[in-house]
Design a protein around this motif. Structure first.
Motif, PDB file in Angstrom:
ATOM      1  N   ASN A 146       3.246   5.456  -0.788  1.00 13.52           N
ATOM      2  CA  ASN A 146       2.351   4.520  -0.104  1.00 13.52           C
ATOM      3  C   ASN A 146       2.024   3.316  -0.980  1.00 13.52           C
ATOM      4  O   ASN A 146       1.938   2.185  -0.475  1.00 13.52           O
ATOM      5  N   ASN A 147       1.844   3.527  -2.283  1.00 16.87           N
ATOM      6  CA  ASN A 147       1.591   2.402  -3.194  1.00 16.87           C
ATOM      7  C   ASN A 147       2.775   1.443  -3.185  1.00 16.87           C
ATOM      8  O   ASN A 147       2.598   0.229  -3.084  1.00 16.87           O
ATOM      9  N   LYS A 148       3.964   1.987  -3.269  1.00 16.87           N
ATOM     10  CA  LYS A 148       5.167   1.142  -3.296  1.00 16.87           C
ATOM     11  C   LYS A 148       5.324   0.376  -1.977  1.00 16.87           C
ATOM     12  O   LYS A 148       5.716  -0.790  -1.972  1.00 16.87           O
ATOM     13  N   ILE A 149       4.976   1.034  -0.863  1.00 17.09           N
ATOM     14  CA  ILE A 149       5.086   0.390   0.445  1.00 17.09           C
ATOM     15  C   ILE A 149       4.074  -0.740   0.590  1.00 17.09           C
ATOM     16  O   ILE A 149       4.356  -1.753   1.219  1.00 17.09           O
ATOM     17  N   GLU A 150       2.911  -0.589  -0.008  1.00 20.72           N
ATOM     18  CA  GLU A 150       1.849  -1.581   0.162  1.00 20.72           C
ATOM     19  C   GLU A 150       1.849  -2.686  -0.894  1.00 20.72           C
ATOM     20  O   GLU A 150       1.267  -3.739  -0.669  1.00 20.72           O
ATOM     21  N   MET A 151       2.465  -2.454  -2.042  1.00 22.41           N
ATOM     22  CA  MET A 151       2.373  -3.410  -3.150  1.00 22.41           C
ATOM     23  C   MET A 151       3.456  -4.489  -3.061  1.00 22.41           C
ATOM     24  O   MET A 151       4.587  -4.211  -2.679  1.00 22.41           O
ATOM     25  N   PHE A 152       3.057  -5.683  -3.424  1.00 18.98           N
ATOM     26  CA  PHE A 152       3.971  -6.811  -3.460  1.00 18.98           C
ATOM     27  C   PHE A 152       4.791  -6.722  -4.728  1.00 18.98           C
ATOM     28  O   PHE A 152       4.273  -6.371  -5.775  1.00 18.98           O
ATOM     29  N   PRO A 153       6.038  -7.005  -4.720  1.00 17.26           N
ATOM     30  CA  PRO A 153       6.899  -7.518  -3.664  1.00 17.26           C
ATOM     31  C   PRO A 153       7.656  -6.430  -2.903  1.00 17.26           C
ATOM     32  O   PRO A 153       8.367  -6.727  -1.944  1.00 17.26           O
ATOM     33  N   SER A 154       7.507  -5.155  -3.322  1.00 17.95           N
ATOM     34  CA  SER A 154       8.273  -4.101  -2.648  1.00 17.95           C
ATOM     35  C   SER A 154       7.856  -3.925  -1.192  1.00 17.95           C
ATOM     36  O   SER A 154       8.622  -3.387  -0.388  1.00 17.95           O
ATOM     37  N   ASN A 155       6.658  -4.406  -0.829  1.00 24.27           N
ATOM     38  CA  ASN A 155       6.234  -4.306   0.572  1.00 24.27           C
ATOM     39  C   ASN A 155       7.141  -5.131   1.490  1.00 24.27           C
ATOM     40  O   ASN A 155       7.283  -4.823   2.669  1.00 24.27           O
ATOM     41  N   ILE A 156       7.760  -6.149   0.956  1.00 26.34           N
ATOM     42  CA  ILE A 156       8.694  -6.965   1.745  1.00 26.34           C
ATOM     43  C   ILE A 156       9.906  -6.119   2.147  1.00 26.34           C
ATOM     44  O   ILE A 156      10.285  -6.076   3.323  1.00 26.34           O
ATOM     45  N   ILE A 157      10.473  -5.432   1.171  1.00 31.99           N
ATOM     46  CA  ILE A 157      11.637  -4.577   1.437  1.00 31.99           C
ATOM     47  C   ILE A 157      11.230  -3.417   2.348  1.00 31.99           C
ATOM     48  O   ILE A 157      11.960  -3.052   3.277  1.00 31.99           O
ATOM     49  N   ALA A 158      10.055  -2.839   2.104  1.00 36.89           N
ATOM     50  CA  ALA A 158       9.560  -1.732   2.939  1.00 36.89           C
ATOM     51  C   ALA A 158       9.437  -2.180   4.394  1.00 36.89           C
ATOM     52  O   ALA A 158       9.784  -1.433   5.308  1.00 36.89           O
ATOM     53  N   GLY A 159       8.945  -3.382   4.598  1.00 29.55           N
ATOM     54  CA  GLY A 159       8.821  -3.908   5.960  1.00 29.55           C
ATOM     55  C   GLY A 159      10.169  -4.172   6.609  1.00 29.55           C
ATOM     56  O   GLY A 159      10.379  -3.837   7.779  1.00 29.55           O
ATOM     57  N   ILE A 160      11.079  -4.740   5.860  1.00 25.67           N
ATOM     58  CA  ILE A 160      12.404  -5.048   6.392  1.00 25.67           C
ATOM     59  C   ILE A 160      13.134  -3.777   6.817  1.00 25.67           C
ATOM     60  O   ILE A 160      13.760  -3.722   7.872  1.00 25.67           O
ATOM     61  N   PHE A 161      13.022  -2.718   5.990  1.00 21.35           N
ATOM     62  CA  PHE A 161      13.756  -1.479   6.258  1.00 21.35           C
ATOM     63  C   PHE A 161      12.897  -0.407   6.944  1.00 21.35           C
ATOM     64  O   PHE A 161      13.283   0.745   7.031  1.00 21.35           O
ATOM     65  N   HIS A 162      11.746  -0.802   7.417  1.00 22.44           N
ATOM     66  CA  HIS A 162      10.861   0.054   8.226  1.00 22.44           C
ATOM     67  C   HIS A 162      10.416   1.342   7.534  1.00 22.44           C
ATOM     68  O   HIS A 162      10.360   2.397   8.158  1.00 22.44           O
ATOM     69  N   PHE A 163      10.091   1.243   6.246  1.00 19.98           N
ATOM     70  CA  PHE A 163       9.471   2.373   5.573  1.00 19.98           C
ATOM     71  C   PHE A 163       8.016   2.404   6.007  1.00 19.98           C
ATOM     72  O   PHE A 163       7.361   1.366   6.092  1.00 19.98           O
ATOM     73  N   SER A 164       7.496   3.596   6.277  1.00 25.89           N
ATOM     74  CA  SER A 164       6.108   3.681   6.732  1.00 25.89           C
ATOM     75  C   SER A 164       5.299   4.598   5.816  1.00 25.89           C
ATOM     76  O   SER A 164       5.843   5.512   5.186  1.00 25.89           O
ATOM     77  N   LYS A 165       3.999   4.334   5.802  1.00 32.22           N
ATOM     78  CA  LYS A 165       3.094   5.140   4.993  1.00 32.22           C
ATOM     79  C   LYS A 165       3.100   6.577   5.507  1.00 32.22           C
ATOM     80  O   LYS A 165       3.268   6.813   6.697  1.00 32.22           O
ATOM     81  N   GLN A 166       2.904   7.511   4.605  1.00 30.23           N
ATOM     82  CA  GLN A 166       2.856   8.932   4.945  1.00 30.23           C
ATOM     83  C   GLN A 166       1.408   9.414   4.914  1.00 30.23           C
ATOM     84  O   GLN A 166       0.536   8.788   4.297  1.00 30.23           O
ATOM     85  N   THR A 167       1.159  10.543   5.540  1.00 26.93           N
ATOM     86  CA  THR A 167      -0.178  11.110   5.649  1.00 26.93           C
ATOM     87  C   THR A 167      -0.433  12.068   4.494  1.00 26.93           C
ATOM     88  O   THR A 167       0.410  12.903   4.178  1.00 26.93           O
ATOM     89  N   PHE A 168      -1.616  11.964   3.901  1.00 29.17           N
ATOM     90  CA  PHE A 168      -2.023  12.904   2.867  1.00 29.17           C
ATOM     91  C   PHE A 168      -2.367  14.244   3.510  1.00 29.17           C
ATOM     92  O   PHE A 168      -2.801  14.309   4.651  1.00 29.17           O
ATOM     93  N   PHE A 169      -2.195  15.331   2.771  1.00 26.59           N
ATOM     94  CA  PHE A 169      -2.571  16.667   3.229  1.00 26.59           C
ATOM     95  C   PHE A 169      -3.972  16.925   2.695  1.00 26.59           C
ATOM     96  O   PHE A 169      -4.151  17.302   1.547  1.00 26.59           O
ATOM     97  N   GLU A 170      -4.967  16.698   3.544  1.00 24.74           N
ATOM     98  CA  GLU A 170      -6.359  16.806   3.130  1.00 24.74           C
ATOM     99  C   GLU A 170      -7.060  17.918   3.893  1.00 24.74           C
ATOM    100  O   GLU A 170      -6.633  18.305   4.979  1.00 24.74           O
ATOM    101  N   VAL A 171      -8.146  18.390   3.296  1.00 27.13           N
ATOM    102  CA  VAL A 171      -8.993  19.348   4.000  1.00 27.13           C
ATOM    103  C   VAL A 171      -9.537  18.639   5.222  1.00 27.13           C
ATOM    104  O   VAL A 171      -9.906  17.473   5.174  1.00 27.13           O
ATOM    105  N   GLY A 172      -9.602  19.370   6.340  1.00 27.68           N
ATOM    106  CA  GLY A 172      -9.991  18.780   7.612  1.00 27.68           C
ATOM    107  C   GLY A 172     -11.463  18.467   7.724  1.00 27.68           C
ATOM    108  O   GLY A 172     -12.087  17.947   6.806  1.00 27.68           O
TER     109      GLY A 172
END
Length: 184
Positions: A146-172
């Motif tokens: 998620n950090n790599k997907i959100e941080m510049f400049p890698s967010n540009i590549i993430a957007g182009i290739f449709h990488f999406s953030k993942q969900t954390f496994f948290e207590v409900g």
């Protein structure tokens, strides 16, 4: 006029940056998938232990059938979950019902002394520790992706290739964070 070598060098540098960013995102995505698969293996071990535990408790606490049915239903629901988000939700429900089962077992001294029950409970506690460690690894992998997907400049590549953030496994829900109260 800009020499052709400078233009070619700029194109090569940009191409190398795109490839490195893309490959880094793929590596992190695969790490998240591997982390979830590892956690899933431990959850499968837990699913296999639960019926044995329920059967052992059933012999001692026959009138606790509602609790036993809830544990069985929660186990089935967790096993049938298909998406990561659904799996997280169902696992949190299963954790809650297992807490209730162990709280009920505290009320039966003969059950607590039963070696089969003690062995199953110990195995389940060991698997729970393994699951907790696997969740930590999974969540760390998700954070890195998620950090790599959100941080510049890698967010540009993430957007182009449709990488999406993942969900954390948290207590409900908040009630799942509370201790189980059993009243007779």
């Amino acid at each position: 006029m800009i020499p052709i070598i400078v233009i070619i060098a700029a194109i090569v540098i940009i191409a190398l940056w795109v490839m490195r960013s893309y490959n880094g995102l793929v590596k992190l995505k695969n790490q998240v998938e591997e982390a979830f698969s590892t956690m899933d293996v431990y959850m499968k071990k837990r699913y296999d232990l639960i019926p044995n535990l329920v059967e052992t408790v059933k012999g001692y606490a026959a009138h606790e059938s509602k609790t036993l049915e809830q544990v069985t239903a929660a186990r089935t629901a967790a096993m049938d979950a298909r998406t990561i988000d659904d799996k997280i939700q169902k696992e949190n429900a299963l954790n809650s019902t297992l807490k209730t089962l162990f709280a009920v077992s505290e009320a039966y001294p003969d059950l607590k002394a039963n070696t089969n029950f003690m062995d199953l409970q110990h195995q389940l506690q060991t698997v729970e520790e393994d699951i907790a460690n696997a969740r930590k690894y999974y969540n760390a992998s998700v954070k890195n992706l998620n950090n790599k997907i959100e941080m510049f400049p890698s967010n540009i590549i993430a957007g182009i290739f449709h990488f999406s953030k993942q969900t954390f496994f948290e207590v409900g829900a908040e009630e799942e964070r509370q201790n189980v109260k059993v009243q007779f």
